[in-house]
Design a protein around this motif. Structure first.
Motif, PDB file in Angstrom:
ATOM      1  N   ILE A  90      41.436 -57.404   0.753  1.00 18.52           N
ATOM      2  CA  ILE A  90      42.019 -58.655   0.283  1.00 18.52           C
ATOM      3  C   ILE A  90      41.281 -59.838   0.917  1.00 18.52           C
ATOM      4  CG2 ILE A  90      44.138 -60.009   0.075  1.00 18.52           C
ATOM      5  CD1 ILE A  90      45.710 -57.447   0.722  1.00 18.52           C
ATOM      6  N   PRO A  91      40.617 -60.682   0.107  1.00 24.45           N
ATOM      7  CA  PRO A  91      39.981 -61.882   0.662  1.00 24.45           C
ATOM      8  C   PRO A  91      41.035 -62.824   1.244  1.00 24.45           C
ATOM      9  CG  PRO A  91      39.243 -61.468  -1.595  1.00 24.45           C
ATOM     10  CD  PRO A  91      40.405 -60.563  -1.339  1.00 24.45           C
ATOM     11  N   GLU A  92      40.621 -63.663   2.170  1.00 26.31           N
ATOM     12  CA  GLU A  92      41.548 -64.588   2.830  1.00 26.31           C
ATOM     13  C   GLU A  92      42.278 -65.480   1.818  1.00 26.31           C
ATOM     14  OE1 GLU A  92      43.215 -66.485   6.402  1.00 26.31           O
ATOM     15  OE2 GLU A  92      42.350 -64.534   5.943  1.00 26.31           O
ATOM     16  N   TRP A  93      41.545 -65.997   0.812  1.00 19.92           N
ATOM     17  CA  TRP A  93      42.175 -66.921  -0.140  1.00 19.92           C
ATOM     18  C   TRP A  93      43.224 -66.225  -0.989  1.00 19.92           C
ATOM     19  CZ3 TRP A  93      42.042 -66.478  -5.459  1.00 19.92           C
ATOM     20  CH2 TRP A  93      41.100 -65.588  -6.000  1.00 19.92           C
ATOM     21  N   VAL A  94      43.014 -64.947  -1.294  1.00 21.65           N
ATOM     22  CA  VAL A  94      44.015 -64.184  -2.062  1.00 21.65           C
ATOM     23  C   VAL A  94      45.250 -63.954  -1.202  1.00 21.65           C
ATOM     24  CG1 VAL A  94      44.524 -61.961  -3.157  1.00 21.65           C
ATOM     25  CG2 VAL A  94      42.324 -63.080  -3.575  1.00 21.65           C
ATOM     26  N   TRP A  95      45.017 -63.625   0.064  1.00 22.79           N
ATOM     27  CA  TRP A  95      46.123 -63.388   0.998  1.00 22.79           C
ATOM     28  C   TRP A  95      46.962 -64.656   1.164  1.00 22.79           C
ATOM     29  CZ3 TRP A  95      47.394 -65.059   6.053  1.00 22.79           C
ATOM     30  CH2 TRP A  95      48.344 -64.270   6.715  1.00 22.79           C
ATOM     31  N   ILE A  96      46.298 -65.814   1.258  1.00 24.81           N
ATOM     32  CA  ILE A  96      47.019 -67.089   1.386  1.00 24.81           C
ATOM     33  C   ILE A  96      47.812 -67.387   0.118  1.00 24.81           C
ATOM     34  CG2 ILE A  96      46.737 -69.601   1.609  1.00 24.81           C
ATOM     35  CD1 ILE A  96      44.307 -69.000   3.439  1.00 24.81           C
ATOM     36  N   LEU A  97      47.211 -67.137  -1.044  1.00 28.15           N
ATOM     37  CA  LEU A  97      47.928 -67.343  -2.304  1.00 28.15           C
ATOM     38  C   LEU A  97      49.147 -66.430  -2.383  1.00 28.15           C
ATOM     39  CD1 LEU A  97      47.859 -68.908  -5.007  1.00 28.15           C
ATOM     40  CD2 LEU A  97      46.608 -66.965  -5.976  1.00 28.15           C
ATOM     41  N   THR A 144      54.915 -65.731  -2.123  1.00 24.62           N
ATOM     42  CA  THR A 144      56.044 -65.073  -1.449  1.00 24.62           C
ATOM     43  C   THR A 144      57.014 -66.109  -0.902  1.00 24.62           C
ATOM     44  OG1 THR A 144      54.671 -63.174  -0.843  1.00 24.62           O
ATOM     45  CG2 THR A 144      56.680 -63.508   0.441  1.00 24.62           C
ATOM     46  N   SER A 145      56.474 -67.159  -0.320  1.00 21.25           N
ATOM     47  CA  SER A 145      57.320 -68.246   0.175  1.00 21.25           C
ATOM     48  C   SER A 145      58.120 -68.864  -0.972  1.00 21.25           C
ATOM     49  CB  SER A 145      56.445 -69.307   0.852  1.00 21.25           C
ATOM     50  OG  SER A 145      57.194 -70.466   1.133  1.00 21.25           O
ATOM     51  N   VAL A 203      55.125 -56.453   5.656  1.00 24.47           N
ATOM     52  CA  VAL A 203      55.004 -55.112   6.227  1.00 24.47           C
ATOM     53  C   VAL A 203      53.632 -54.498   5.954  1.00 24.47           C
ATOM     54  CG1 VAL A 203      55.924 -52.753   6.211  1.00 24.47           C
ATOM     55  CG2 VAL A 203      57.496 -54.706   6.054  1.00 24.47           C
ATOM     56  N   PHE A 204      53.200 -54.535   4.703  1.00 28.90           N
ATOM     57  CA  PHE A 204      51.972 -53.826   4.323  1.00 28.90           C
ATOM     58  C   PHE A 204      50.725 -54.708   4.252  1.00 28.90           C
ATOM     59  CE2 PHE A 204      55.461 -51.450   2.116  1.00 28.90           C
ATOM     60  CZ  PHE A 204      55.487 -50.386   3.016  1.00 28.90           C
ATOM     61  N   GLU A 205      50.911 -56.029   4.309  1.00 26.34           N
ATOM     62  CA  GLU A 205      49.750 -56.935   4.233  1.00 26.34           C
ATOM     63  C   GLU A 205      49.682 -57.837   5.458  1.00 26.34           C
ATOM     64  OE1 GLU A 205      50.768 -58.699   0.469  1.00 26.34           O
ATOM     65  OE2 GLU A 205      50.925 -56.663  -0.344  1.00 26.34           O
ATOM     66  N   LYS A 206      50.159 -57.320   6.566  1.00 25.14           N
ATOM     67  CA  LYS A 206      50.247 -58.094   7.796  1.00 25.14           C
ATOM     68  C   LYS A 206      48.872 -58.342   8.390  1.00 25.14           C
ATOM     69  CE  LYS A 206      54.055 -57.184  10.565  1.00 25.14           C
ATOM     70  NZ  LYS A 206      54.709 -56.605  11.730  1.00 25.14           N
ATOM     71  N   LEU A 266      48.679 -72.671   8.961  1.00 22.79           N
ATOM     72  CA  LEU A 266      48.623 -71.922   7.703  1.00 22.79           C
ATOM     73  C   LEU A 266      50.026 -71.712   7.144  1.00 22.79           C
ATOM     74  CD1 LEU A 266      47.062 -70.379   5.575  1.00 22.79           C
ATOM     75  CD2 LEU A 266      47.113 -68.370   7.061  1.00 22.79           C
ATOM     76  N   ALA A 267      50.988 -71.483   8.017  1.00 30.61           N
ATOM     77  CA  ALA A 267      52.374 -71.276   7.570  1.00 30.61           C
ATOM     78  C   ALA A 267      52.891 -72.478   6.790  1.00 30.61           C
ATOM     79  CB  ALA A 267      53.278 -70.997   8.770  1.00 30.61           C
ATOM     80  N   LEU A 268      52.405 -73.672   7.126  1.00 32.53           N
ATOM     81  CA  LEU A 268      52.867 -74.888   6.448  1.00 32.53           C
ATOM     82  C   LEU A 268      52.450 -74.936   4.979  1.00 32.53           C
ATOM     83  CD1 LEU A 268      52.284 -77.604   9.204  1.00 32.53           C
ATOM     84  CD2 LEU A 268      54.424 -76.461   8.582  1.00 32.53           C
ATOM     85  N   THR A 269      51.428 -74.176   4.585  1.00 33.75           N
ATOM     86  CA  THR A 269      51.027 -74.161   3.171  1.00 33.75           C
ATOM     87  C   THR A 269      52.130 -73.586   2.290  1.00 33.75           C
ATOM     88  OG1 THR A 269      49.918 -71.997   3.330  1.00 33.75           O
ATOM     89  CG2 THR A 269      48.569 -73.959   3.747  1.00 33.75           C
TER      90      THR A 269
END
Length: 197
Positions: A66-73, A78-79, A123-126, A133-136
């Motif tokens: 998983i690329p970083e940008w996909v993980w952030i999206l 999820t948020s 759980v699975f993508e930790k 980053l959480a603020l996004t």
């Protein structure tokens, strides 16, 4: 763990796609009016965002990672669905009835899909998360709030929305928006805490 994540993310995408097709078609045809009405709801927007991110996550895992940008999206999606779920559980449910808001398709969009997204991401993508980053995760609410305000108060008469979330009841829009931002912030902090355990 990767297999579990792929399965959950594909399930999120398929569930949302099936529900979306069901919402947007009438008598076997795409209904432009239903599209317009359905997409005014944060529930629909957040679930579509999360489903798109889930699909990208599953495809990325199948391709090797998983690329970083996909993980952030995926985090932002999820948020967003977590905000949908908590708004229903804490605000809309008591006001409009849990029975109505957790039946049929709403059960999936208001509860099951958000729980699946949280499970897969926390759980699975930790991979750990910084505060900045959480603020996004605030972005969906920060963007939707002013749109909602414009549509219920300032849009031309024929283009206005009903205050279907009741956020401007008794003119208390500023307090409602502040509460939504505060609640979303707490959700983001909770997801960050789960990522960093």
């Amino acid at each position: 763990m990767t297999v579990a994540s792929i399965v959950i993310n594909i399930a999120i995408f398929i569930i949302t796609l099936v529900l979306l097709v069901r919402f947007l078609r009438k008598d076997g045809r795409w209904d432009r009016e239903k599209v317009r009405k359905t997409f005014r709801f944060f529930t629909c927007q957040s679930n579509v965002l999360c489903a798109f991110a889930a699909l990208l996550t599953a495809v990325s895992q199948l391709a090797g990672g998983i690329p970083e940008w996909v993980w952030i999206l995926k985090y932002i999606g999820t948020s967003a669905v977590s905000v949908t779920m908590m708004t229903v559980l804490l605000f809309l449910g008591p006001a409009y009835s849990y029975k109505e808001l957790l039946k049929g398709p709403d059960f999936f969009m208001h509860l099951l899909t958000p729980l699946l997204a949280l499970l897969s991401f926390c759980v699975f993508e930790k991979r750990g998360m910084r505060f900045s980053l959480a603020l996004t995760g605030l972005l969906p609410v920060v963007l939707y709030g002013p749109l909602y305000l414009y549509k219920i108060l300032y849009a031309p008469e024929g283009n206005r929305w009903d205050d279907f979330y009741g956020f401007n009841k008794s003119g208390k829009w500023p307090a409602a928006f502040a509460a939504m931002l505060a609640g979303t912030f707490l959700i983001c902090m909770g997801i960050m805490a789960l990522q960093n355990i």
